[in-house]
Design an enzyme around this catalytic site. Structure first.
Site, PDB file in Angstrom:
ATOM      1  N   GLU A 159       5.749   5.098  -3.085  1.00  0.00           N
ATOM      2  CA  GLU A 159       4.752   4.773  -1.934  1.00  0.00           C
ATOM      3  C   GLU A 159       5.764   4.312  -0.994  1.00  0.00           C
ATOM      4  OE1 GLU A 159       2.510   1.968   0.838  1.00  0.00           O
ATOM      5  OE2 GLU A 159       4.221   1.334  -0.492  1.00  0.00           O
ATOM      6  N   GLU A 160       6.790   3.500  -1.190  1.00  0.00           N
ATOM      7  CA  GLU A 160       7.631   2.775   0.016  1.00  0.00           C
ATOM      8  C   GLU A 160       8.505   4.035   0.734  1.00  0.00           C
ATOM      9  OE1 GLU A 160       6.847  -0.107   0.590  1.00  0.00           O
ATOM     10  OE2 GLU A 160       6.588  -1.254  -1.218  1.00  0.00           O
TER      11      GLU A 160
END
Ligand SMILES: [Zn+2]
Length: 466
Positions: free
Chosen positions: A330-331
């Site tokens: 996600e990051e």
């Protein structure tokens, strides 16, 4: 949605020929509501989420996307799902570019020589060999940089000093984070050698906040880093003397070819419509500085524990299945979620009946928002009513589904937001201070209780949220 909106929706559908009049609404069974209440109260006495979070943050720790630590976290998740007795456990592949932080340092060379505390932004390129020595070009905001002439920037290190504001909803993040995401390419187009930003965070500690930089295709790539808030204050004061300020900046990182990672999925099989499912999302990767307790170990633990509590303690399985998805990377830019949405769109996306994501730390849930068919609003209202004793109100806005699950919302899945109190979230977010001791076990139980109510009722109600 407010009561007024609900009444408007009902009035509108009646005007359109009674599409969803009260008499035609698919009722929510009393038995479902009673079970949800019992499960909610059991969740308030259950520390499974905290135990999962302690296990992940202690045994794996930081788990940067595409690193061997993310792979360890994925193995941890598979083993935990199996140990908890989930009916189906599997992995779906995700290709993730491999970024690695090697070193970073910054010093004021003149007028007042001294070190500055920085962290490289995620995906930052390295400075040239020997680092960058250059004058500072200071801008109060990203918009000021955008408006600047290239002559003010060329050959310099750009510094953006905008400060993120604190709100319960985290509303200060959006405006402030543009400096982090888009600042580097904007500065590079104007000839900057590197960019420093004030950390996108609300604390006063000398711990800088990392987070992804987004390089645009048509701009050169320059190194990007964040100063801690006190260091940004210091640099602003130094600039206030009106003399030329020169910095030395060295950042070393590597970016390697994408490697195969996985979204890890655990499912509790429904009793009557097992091929339809409620989606609970979170992300398993974290930044490399802390141990990823609040971002997003908490979400991983809350969603796993909520689904597990239902499978362990409900008198019977809900009608539909419950799918817990732990997204990869996600990051680095919602990579796992985007690939999941792409793989399922046009295939079985219509079986994803509704979903939500826990990715806003470990503070208590205080509001429930939804984006659903008006004929399903009475079910969401009932969820909010059952969450009332937990301190949750019905939110007066639409849901977007969170960063990862929102990607499924974009391809047609109805979504809810269980909005958490984020007052302190950005004190810790993406810093070395994101560790387990910051998590309140009582607030974690409250989160699980709220998620259990949503999940059980969504899975057991026979109507459609679409
Ligand atoms: Zn997150």
């Amino acid at each position: 949605m407010t009561m007024k909106n609900i009444l408007t929706a009902a009035a509108l559908s009646m005007a359109l020929g009674g599409m969803a009049t009260a008499a035609e609404l698919v009722p929510l069974a009393d038995e479902s509501v009673e079970t949800a209440k019992v499960l909610r109260d059991k969740a308030l006495e259950n520390d499974e989420a905290y135990e999962l979070l302690a296990s992940l943050t202690t045994e794996v720790g930081a788990r940067l996307a595409a690193s061997p630590k993310e792979a360890e976290a994925q193995a941890w998740a598979v083993a935990k799902f199996l140990e908890l007795g989930f009916d189906r456990v599997w992995k779906e592949p995700v290709m993730v570019p491999k970024w690695t932080r090697l070193s970073e340092s910054a010093h004021v060379a003149e007028p007042f020589a001294q070190p500055l505390t920085i962290t490289a932004l995620g995906k930052s390129v390295s400075t040239p060999e020997g680092g960058v020595q250059a004058e500072v070009a200071h801008f109060a905001t990203f918009e000021d940089l955008k408006a600047a002439d290239a002559s003010e920037v060329e050959g310099k290190i750009v510094f953006i000093s905008n400060r993120m504001e604190r709100f319960k909803t985290g509303a200060g993040y959006g405006p402030a984070v543009r400096a982090r995401g888009a600042g580097a390419s904007e500065a590079a187009r104007k000839g900057a050698k590197a960019i420093l930003i004030r950390s996108i965070g609300t604390d006063t500690h000398r711990l800088p906040h990392t987070g992804g930089v987004n390089y645009e295709e048509d701009a050169p790539k320059i190194a990007a880093a964040a100063l801690s808030n006190p260091d940004a204050d210091q640099l602003v004061r130094i600039l206030g003397y009106g003399e030329t300020v020169r910095l030395d900046l060295t950042i070393q990182t590597t970016m390697e070819e994408p490697v195969e990672m996985f979204n890890v999925i655990g499912e509790v099989t429904g009793s009557e419509a097992p091929d339809e499912f409620v989606v609970l999302g979170s992300h398993l990767d974290s930044w490399d500085l802390g141990t990823g307790a609040i971002d997003d170990g908490a979400g991983v633990a809350i969603t796993m524990a909520a689904a597990n509590l239902i499978q362990d303690m409900a008198p019977k399985r809900p009608r539909r299945s419950i799918r817990v998805i732990l997204f990869s990377a996600e990051e680095l830019g919602l990579i796992g979620a985007r690939q999941y949405a792409e793989a399922h769109e046009g295939k079985d996306i219509d079986k994803h009946i509704i979903g939500g994501e826990s990715d806003f730390g470990a503070g208590p849930v205080w509001a429930l928002a939804s984006t659903v068919n008006p004929a399903a609003l009475h079910v969401v209202d009932k969820m909010a009513a059952l969450m009332g004793p937990l301190g949750v109100v019905r939110a007066d806005r639409k849901a977007y589904g969170g960063p990862d699950v929102g990607q499924l919302g974009k391809v047609g899945m109805p979504v809810v937001d269980l909005m958490q109190d984020g007052t302190d979230y950005f004190d810790l977010h993406h810093t070395a201070d994101d560790t387990l001791d910051k998590v309140d076990p009582v607030a974690l139980r409250q989160n699980v209780a709220a998620w259990v109510v949503f999940t059980y009722l969504a899975a057991d109600w026979p109507g459609t949220f679409r």
